[in-house]
Design an enzyme around this catalytic site. Structure first.
Site, PDB file in Angstrom:
ATOM      1  N   THR A  85       0.818  -1.206   0.000  1.00 54.84           N
ATOM      2  CA  THR A  85       0.000   0.000   0.000  1.00 54.84           C
ATOM      3  C   THR A  85       0.858   1.265   0.000  1.00 54.84           C
ATOM      4  O   THR A  85       0.573   2.194  -0.769  1.00 54.84           O
ATOM      5  CB  THR A  85      -0.989  -0.018   1.177  1.00 54.84           C
ATOM      6  N   GLU A  96       0.166   9.325  -6.079  1.00 48.99           N
ATOM      7  CA  GLU A  96       0.501  10.754  -5.960  1.00 48.99           C
ATOM      8  C   GLU A  96       1.197  11.235  -7.228  1.00 48.99           C
ATOM      9  O   GLU A  96       0.894  12.306  -7.745  1.00 48.99           O
ATOM     10  CB  GLU A  96       1.405  11.002  -4.749  1.00 48.99           C
ATOM     11  N   HIS A 129      -7.404  -0.197  -0.236  1.00 49.05           N
ATOM     12  CA  HIS A 129      -6.636  -1.165  -1.023  1.00 49.05           C
ATOM     13  C   HIS A 129      -7.175  -2.533  -0.633  1.00 49.05           C
ATOM     14  O   HIS A 129      -6.871  -3.049   0.418  1.00 49.05           O
ATOM     15  CB  HIS A 129      -5.149  -1.021  -0.671  1.00 49.05           C
TER      16      HIS A 129
END
Length: 148
Positions: free
Chosen positions: A48, A56, A82
């Site tokens: 994750t 990003e 996730h």
């Protein structure tokens, strides 16, 4: 209200990105993307934290064409679910889509798929900043580091 002198903000971006502006990033899950606790029983899968970094970057790429010289964007918020693993060798596609834009902030919806299913969804907010002001603020922090 007047902004504080060291507040990092920008007056306006070159153009405000329209809703539905997107960027996509595709990669193959490799060992550098994997969890650090894989072993004989726990298979190596996409971590994750690595996924957050890639998302990003994907949102930053969507925003980049709308920035003026001397500007960049920084992530200020992220929310991610996730919910499915992607093993080593799996191809993953990250999509960042502008859902709201009010200079200097831009909000994105995020969706991540591998070859079989959606593996993550979320939201991300970025703020357009002036690089020189940001660098000055960082320099002031470095100069004062360790002084309390």
């Amino acid at each position: 209200m007047q902004p504080k002198p060291d507040m990092i903000s920008i007056q306006a971006v070159k153009r405000t990105p329209p809703t539905d502006t997107t960027a996509t990033e595709r990669f193959t899950v490799a060992s550098e993307h994997a969890i650090d606790f894989a072993d004989a029983e726990m298979p190596a899968v996409l971590s994750t934290p690595k996924l957050v970094g890639i998302l990003e970057r994907t949102a930053r790429l969507a925003l980049a064409p709308f920035l003026s010289p001397g500007e960049t964007s920084v992530g200020t918020e992220i929310e991610l679910q996730h919910f499915a693993p992607s093993p080593l060798g799996e191809t993953v596609t990250c999509l960042a889509r502008v859902v709201r834009s009010e200079a200097p902030e831009v909000w994105f919806s995020l969706e991540v798929r591998d070859s079989q299913e959606i593996i993550a969804k979320g939201f991300h907010k970025r703020r357009v900043i002036e690089i020189s002001r940001f660098a000055r603020r960082v320099s002031r922090k470095r100069a004062g580091a360790g002084q309390t």
